[in-house]
Design a protein around this motif. Structure first.
Motif, PDB file in Angstrom:
ATOM      1  N   VAL A  53       0.874  -1.173   0.000  1.00 42.56           N
ATOM      2  CA  VAL A  53       0.000   0.000   0.000  1.00 42.56           C
ATOM      3  C   VAL A  53       0.908   1.219   0.000  1.00 42.56           C
ATOM      4  CG1 VAL A  53      -1.802   1.276   1.215  1.00 42.56           C
ATOM      5  CG2 VAL A  53      -1.757  -1.216   1.336  1.00 42.56           C
ATOM      6  N   ASN A  54       0.728   2.112  -0.955  1.00 42.69           N
ATOM      7  CA  ASN A  54       1.509   3.340  -1.013  1.00 42.69           C
ATOM      8  C   ASN A  54       0.525   4.500  -0.961  1.00 42.69           C
ATOM      9  OD1 ASN A  54       3.080   5.572  -1.696  1.00 42.69           O
ATOM     10  ND2 ASN A  54       4.403   4.370  -3.041  1.00 42.69           N
ATOM     11  N   ALA A  55       0.348   5.064   0.245  1.00 45.01           N
ATOM     12  CA  ALA A  55      -0.626   6.137   0.428  1.00 45.01           C
ATOM     13  C   ALA A  55      -0.204   7.409  -0.309  1.00 45.01           C
ATOM     14  CB  ALA A  55      -0.818   6.418   1.909  1.00 45.01           C
ATOM     15  N   ARG A  56       1.102   7.668  -0.392  1.00 48.79           N
ATOM     16  CA  ARG A  56       1.577   8.878  -1.061  1.00 48.79           C
ATOM     17  C   ARG A  56       1.241   8.844  -2.552  1.00 48.79           C
ATOM     18  NH1 ARG A  56       7.488   8.986  -1.398  1.00 48.79           N
ATOM     19  NH2 ARG A  56       7.035   8.225  -3.466  1.00 48.79           N
ATOM     20  N   ASP A  57       1.510   7.712  -3.212  1.00 50.11           N
ATOM     21  CA  ASP A  57       1.212   7.578  -4.644  1.00 50.11           C
ATOM     22  C   ASP A  57      -0.213   7.115  -4.907  1.00 50.11           C
ATOM     23  OD1 ASP A  57       3.808   8.325  -5.200  1.00 50.11           O
ATOM     24  OD2 ASP A  57       4.524   6.264  -5.412  1.00 50.11           O
ATOM     25  N   ARG A  58      -0.920   6.783  -3.830  1.00 54.67           N
ATOM     26  CA  ARG A  58      -2.296   6.274  -3.922  1.00 54.67           C
ATOM     27  C   ARG A  58      -2.381   5.028  -4.789  1.00 54.67           C
ATOM     28  NH1 ARG A  58      -6.709  10.875  -3.441  1.00 54.67           N
ATOM     29  NH2 ARG A  58      -5.735  12.042  -1.771  1.00 54.67           N
TER      30      ARG A  58
END
Length: 129
Positions: A53-58
């Motif tokens: 899960v990469n919240a910054r890159d969504r």
């Protein structure tokens, strides 16, 4: 006896040409057809294990089984997707690698876009036998 000229096929040829020409004139006289509305984006659902899960890159990567193989599916989101879980306050921060999820997503030309995520309960050690 020899025949000169076009012969017996002349009426058929003349009729064929007349039909062809009249069809062209009829199609030229038609008015333009209004454009059809955009087709809805096809959606799909899959059950998988969260890989990253990469919240910054969504972005979200999940691993799912296809036949006898595993496939990594990359998904993204523009707006925070709906996350359903046993806990009342579920959000993307609750989704972690190793979680079992059921993801509903849209297959867009730019890539797969998440619509909703359902966190599934982990199987207990007794259920794995």
């Amino acid at each position: 006896m020899t025949t000169c000229g076009i012969g017996r096929g002349a009426p058929v040829l003349t009729l064929s040409i007349a039909v062809f020409l009249s069809g062209g004139a009829a199609s030229a006289a038609q008015t333009s057809v209004p454009p059809t509305p955009a087709a809805p984006v096809p959606s799909a659902t899959l059950t998988a294990t969260v890989r990253a899960v990469n919240a910054r890159d969504r972005t979200l990567e999940v691993v799912t089984g296809v036949g006898h193989a595993l496939r990594v599916v990359r998904l993204s989101w523009k707006e925070a997707p709906t996350v359903k879980a046993a806990a009342a306050s579920a959000g993307m921060a609750q989704v972690k690698p190793g979680d079992l999820v059921r993801v509903e997503y849209a297959k867009a030309p730019a890539g797969n876009v998440v619509r909703s995520i359902e966190l599934l309960p982990r199987p207990s050690p007794q259920e794995t036998r």
